[in-house]
Scaffold this motif. Structure first.
Motif, PDB file in Angstrom:
ATOM      1  N   MET A   1       0.825  -1.197   0.000  1.00  0.00           N
ATOM      2  CA  MET A   1       0.000   0.000   0.000  1.00  0.00           C
ATOM      3  C   MET A   1       0.869   1.262   0.000  1.00  0.00           C
ATOM      4  SD  MET A   1      -3.469   0.875   2.095  1.00  0.00           S
ATOM      5  CE  MET A   1      -3.023  -0.069   3.479  1.00  0.00           C
ATOM      6  N   ASN A   2       2.044   1.197   0.623  1.00  0.00           N
ATOM      7  CA  ASN A   2       2.924   2.364   0.644  1.00  0.00           C
ATOM      8  C   ASN A   2       3.315   2.813  -0.755  1.00  0.00           C
ATOM      9  OD1 ASN A   2       2.913   2.735   3.402  1.00  0.00           O
ATOM     10  ND2 ASN A   2       4.650   1.369   3.729  1.00  0.00           N
ATOM     11  N   LYS A   3       3.484   1.857  -1.688  1.00  0.00           N
ATOM     12  CA  LYS A   3       3.835   2.216  -3.064  1.00  0.00           C
ATOM     13  C   LYS A   3       2.706   3.006  -3.719  1.00  0.00           C
ATOM     14  CE  LYS A   3       7.151  -1.391  -4.134  1.00  0.00           C
ATOM     15  NZ  LYS A   3       7.523  -2.484  -5.036  1.00  0.00           N
ATOM     16  N   LYS A   4       1.469   2.633  -3.428  1.00  0.00           N
ATOM     17  CA  LYS A   4       0.319   3.340  -3.996  1.00  0.00           C
ATOM     18  C   LYS A   4       0.217   4.752  -3.422  1.00  0.00           C
ATOM     19  CE  LYS A   4      -2.326  -0.640  -5.406  1.00  0.00           C
ATOM     20  NZ  LYS A   4      -1.742  -0.661  -6.702  1.00  0.00           N
ATOM     21  N   ILE A   5       0.510   4.892  -2.147  1.00  0.00           N
ATOM     22  CA  ILE A   5       0.491   6.219  -1.526  1.00  0.00           C
ATOM     23  C   ILE A   5       1.622   7.067  -2.091  1.00  0.00           C
ATOM     24  CG2 ILE A   5       0.783   7.474   0.650  1.00  0.00           C
ATOM     25  CD1 ILE A   5      -0.771   5.137   1.992  1.00  0.00           C
ATOM     26  N   GLU A   6       2.790   6.466  -2.284  1.00  0.00           N
ATOM     27  CA  GLU A   6       3.905   7.189  -2.907  1.00  0.00           C
ATOM     28  C   GLU A   6       3.527   7.641  -4.315  1.00  0.00           C
ATOM     29  OE1 GLU A   6       6.854   8.463  -1.933  1.00  0.00           O
ATOM     30  OE2 GLU A   6       6.068   7.930   0.040  1.00  0.00           O
ATOM     31  N   ARG A   7       2.810   6.786  -5.036  1.00  0.00           N
ATOM     32  CA  ARG A   7       2.369   7.136  -6.390  1.00  0.00           C
ATOM     33  C   ARG A   7       1.420   8.333  -6.353  1.00  0.00           C
ATOM     34  NH1 ARG A   7       0.498   3.096 -11.167  1.00  0.00           N
ATOM     35  NH2 ARG A   7       1.175   4.515 -12.785  1.00  0.00           N
ATOM     36  N   LEU A   8       0.555   8.384  -5.349  1.00  0.00           N
ATOM     37  CA  LEU A   8      -0.331   9.537  -5.195  1.00  0.00           C
ATOM     38  C   LEU A   8       0.480  10.811  -4.957  1.00  0.00           C
ATOM     39  CD1 LEU A   8      -3.239   8.017  -3.073  1.00  0.00           C
ATOM     40  CD2 LEU A   8      -3.354   8.770  -5.462  1.00  0.00           C
ATOM     41  N   HIS A   9       1.555  10.701  -4.165  1.00  0.00           N
ATOM     42  CA  HIS A   9       2.428  11.867  -3.945  1.00  0.00           C
ATOM     43  C   HIS A   9       3.069  12.321  -5.261  1.00  0.00           C
ATOM     44  CE1 HIS A   9       2.249  12.442   0.360  1.00  0.00           C
ATOM     45  NE2 HIS A   9       2.402  11.143   0.559  1.00  0.00           N
ATOM     46  N   VAL A  10       3.488  11.376  -6.089  1.00  0.00           N
ATOM     47  CA  VAL A  10       4.066  11.713  -7.404  1.00  0.00           C
ATOM     48  C   VAL A  10       3.012  12.399  -8.271  1.00  0.00           C
ATOM     49  CG1 VAL A  10       4.996  10.734  -9.545  1.00  0.00           C
ATOM     50  CG2 VAL A  10       5.838   9.927  -7.334  1.00  0.00           C
ATOM     51  N   ALA A  47     -12.292  15.437  -0.674  1.00  0.00           N
ATOM     52  CA  ALA A  47     -13.601  14.999  -0.183  1.00  0.00           C
ATOM     53  C   ALA A  47     -13.551  13.553   0.304  1.00  0.00           C
ATOM     54  CB  ALA A  47     -14.657  15.150  -1.280  1.00  0.00           C
ATOM     55  N   VAL A  48     -12.837  12.708  -0.416  1.00  0.00           N
ATOM     56  CA  VAL A  48     -12.799  11.278  -0.093  1.00  0.00           C
ATOM     57  C   VAL A  48     -11.998  11.000   1.176  1.00  0.00           C
ATOM     58  CG1 VAL A  48     -11.917   9.038  -0.883  1.00  0.00           C
ATOM     59  CG2 VAL A  48     -13.233  10.481  -2.447  1.00  0.00           C
ATOM     60  N   CYS A  49     -10.854  11.612   1.322  1.00  0.00           N
ATOM     61  CA  CYS A  49      -9.989  11.300   2.476  1.00  0.00           C
ATOM     62  C   CYS A  49     -10.670  11.574   3.824  1.00  0.00           C
ATOM     63  CB  CYS A  49      -8.661  12.039   2.358  1.00  0.00           C
ATOM     64  SG  CYS A  49      -7.605  11.362   1.059  1.00  0.00           S
ATOM     65  N   PRO A  50     -11.356  12.715   4.013  1.00  0.00           N
ATOM     66  CA  PRO A  50     -12.058  12.900   5.296  1.00  0.00           C
ATOM     67  C   PRO A  50     -13.174  11.873   5.505  1.00  0.00           C
ATOM     68  CG  PRO A  50     -11.855  14.991   4.157  1.00  0.00           C
ATOM     69  CD  PRO A  50     -11.400  13.927   3.205  1.00  0.00           C
ATOM     70  N   ALA A 106      -4.577  18.448  -0.136  1.00  0.00           N
ATOM     71  CA  ALA A 106      -4.467  17.076  -0.659  1.00  0.00           C
ATOM     72  C   ALA A 106      -3.173  16.418  -0.185  1.00  0.00           C
ATOM     73  CB  ALA A 106      -4.548  17.080  -2.185  1.00  0.00           C
ATOM     74  N   LYS A 107      -2.084  17.166  -0.168  1.00  0.00           N
ATOM     75  CA  LYS A 107      -0.805  16.618   0.311  1.00  0.00           C
ATOM     76  C   LYS A 107      -0.924  16.183   1.767  1.00  0.00           C
ATOM     77  CE  LYS A 107       2.298  19.150  -2.781  1.00  0.00           C
ATOM     78  NZ  LYS A 107       3.312  20.207  -2.898  1.00  0.00           N
ATOM     79  N   GLU A 108      -1.618  16.989   2.572  1.00  0.00           N
ATOM     80  CA  GLU A 108      -1.799  16.642   3.982  1.00  0.00           C
ATOM     81  C   GLU A 108      -2.655  15.378   4.121  1.00  0.00           C
ATOM     82  OE1 GLU A 108      -3.225  20.072   6.127  1.00  0.00           O
ATOM     83  OE2 GLU A 108      -1.560  21.295   5.387  1.00  0.00           O
ATOM     84  N   TYR A 109      -3.741  15.313   3.365  1.00  0.00           N
ATOM     85  CA  TYR A 109      -4.617  14.136   3.439  1.00  0.00           C
ATOM     86  C   TYR A 109      -3.899  12.864   2.986  1.00  0.00           C
ATOM     87  CZ  TYR A 109      -8.860  16.827   4.408  1.00  0.00           C
ATOM     88  OH  TYR A 109      -9.821  17.621   4.979  1.00  0.00           O
ATOM     89  N   ILE A 110      -3.183  12.950   1.877  1.00  0.00           N
ATOM     90  CA  ILE A 110      -2.461  11.776   1.371  1.00  0.00           C
ATOM     91  C   ILE A 110      -1.408  11.350   2.389  1.00  0.00           C
ATOM     92  CG2 ILE A 110      -0.936  10.900  -0.469  1.00  0.00           C
ATOM     93  CD1 ILE A 110      -3.899  11.300  -1.327  1.00  0.00           C
ATOM     94  N   GLY A 111      -0.791  12.316   3.039  1.00  0.00           N
ATOM     95  CA  GLY A 111       0.206  12.019   4.064  1.00  0.00           C
ATOM     96  C   GLY A 111      -0.368  11.285   5.263  1.00  0.00           C
ATOM     97  N   ARG A 112      -1.680  11.417   5.502  1.00  0.00           N
ATOM     98  CA  ARG A 112      -2.328  10.772   6.650  1.00  0.00           C
ATOM     99  C   ARG A 112      -2.933   9.409   6.325  1.00  0.00           C
ATOM    100  NH1 ARG A 112      -6.230  15.368   8.179  1.00  0.00           N
ATOM    101  NH2 ARG A 112      -4.814  17.085   7.882  1.00  0.00           N
ATOM    102  N   LEU A 113      -2.919   9.002   5.074  1.00  0.00           N
ATOM    103  CA  LEU A 113      -3.583   7.751   4.695  1.00  0.00           C
ATOM    104  C   LEU A 113      -3.061   6.539   5.456  1.00  0.00           C
ATOM    105  CD1 LEU A 113      -4.058   8.126   0.830  1.00  0.00           C
ATOM    106  CD2 LEU A 113      -5.850   8.053   2.567  1.00  0.00           C
ATOM    107  N   ASN A 114      -1.759   6.465   5.650  1.00  0.00           N
ATOM    108  CA  ASN A 114      -1.172   5.304   6.351  1.00  0.00           C
ATOM    109  C   ASN A 114      -1.643   5.182   7.788  1.00  0.00           C
ATOM    110  OD1 ASN A 114       0.315   3.689   4.640  1.00  0.00           O
ATOM    111  ND2 ASN A 114       2.105   5.001   4.733  1.00  0.00           N
ATOM    112  N   THR A 115      -1.991   6.303   8.411  1.00  0.00           N
ATOM    113  CA  THR A 115      -2.368   6.273   9.823  1.00  0.00           C
ATOM    114  C   THR A 115      -3.863   6.012  10.031  1.00  0.00           C
ATOM    115  OG1 THR A 115      -2.711   8.671   9.899  1.00  0.00           O
ATOM    116  CG2 THR A 115      -0.492   7.847  10.422  1.00  0.00           C
TER     117      THR A 115
END
Length: 156
Positions: A1-10, A47-50, A106-115
């Motif tokens: 899953m970390n690779k997918k989150i990294e891809r979102l950051h890219v 919208a999705v992350c919250p 969005a950067k903040e939300y994507i950064g919180r996905l792992n937690t």
């Protein structure tokens, strides 16, 4: 899953690079401008992350969804086949400042996905109930879809 989150950051870096071209439109590629594509993607993420982080009264329940079953493995959303819900569909002029503010969120939300809780889920209007892992996959596929349109506009 970390690779997918990294891809979102890219993908967020790609969005940031495309902001200066926000007013470009190529009708044969899309009726919408690059700015609309970027705004839409950022609105969806924001919208999705919250909603994914929200405490639900019912636990996640795995369910069958043909569209998800067909499209998620392909990593592909066909163009022009679905309509975005109104709350992620901008009708106003899109400013650079607004795009940058949405990008920061969005950067903040994507950064919180792992937690986020492993049992977290999001209910999509077409794909149904998505687990945390499926939601991240949806965000990846959806963002890639719109960045491909942006790329096609830039290269037209």
């Amino acid at each position: 899953m970390n690779k997918k989150i990294e891809r979102l950051h890219v993908f967020l870096v790609d969005i940031e690079k495309a902001i200066p071209f926000k007013d470009k439109v190529v009708p044969k590629v899309s009726k919408a401008s690059i700015g609309w594509q970027l705004d839409h993607v950022l609105k969806v993420i924001n919208a999705v992350c919250p909603l994914l982080a929200k405490k639900h009264s019912k636990p996640y329940k795995r369910n069958f969804n043909f569209m998800r079953l067909a499209l998620f493995p392909l990593g592909y959303i066909p163009r022009g086949k679905a309509r975005a819900p109104k709350f992620v569909n901008c009708r106003e002029a899109i400013s650079t400042a607004d795009l940058q503010a949405q990008l920061k969120a969005a950067k903040e939300y994507i950064g919180r996905l792992n937690t986020m809780h492993k049992g977290a889920y999001f209910i999509h209007h077409i794909f149904g109930m998505l687990s945390k892992k499926q939601t991240i996959r949806f965000l990846e596929i959806h963002t890639k879809h719109h960045l491909k349109i942006v790329d096609d506009i830039l290269n037209a």
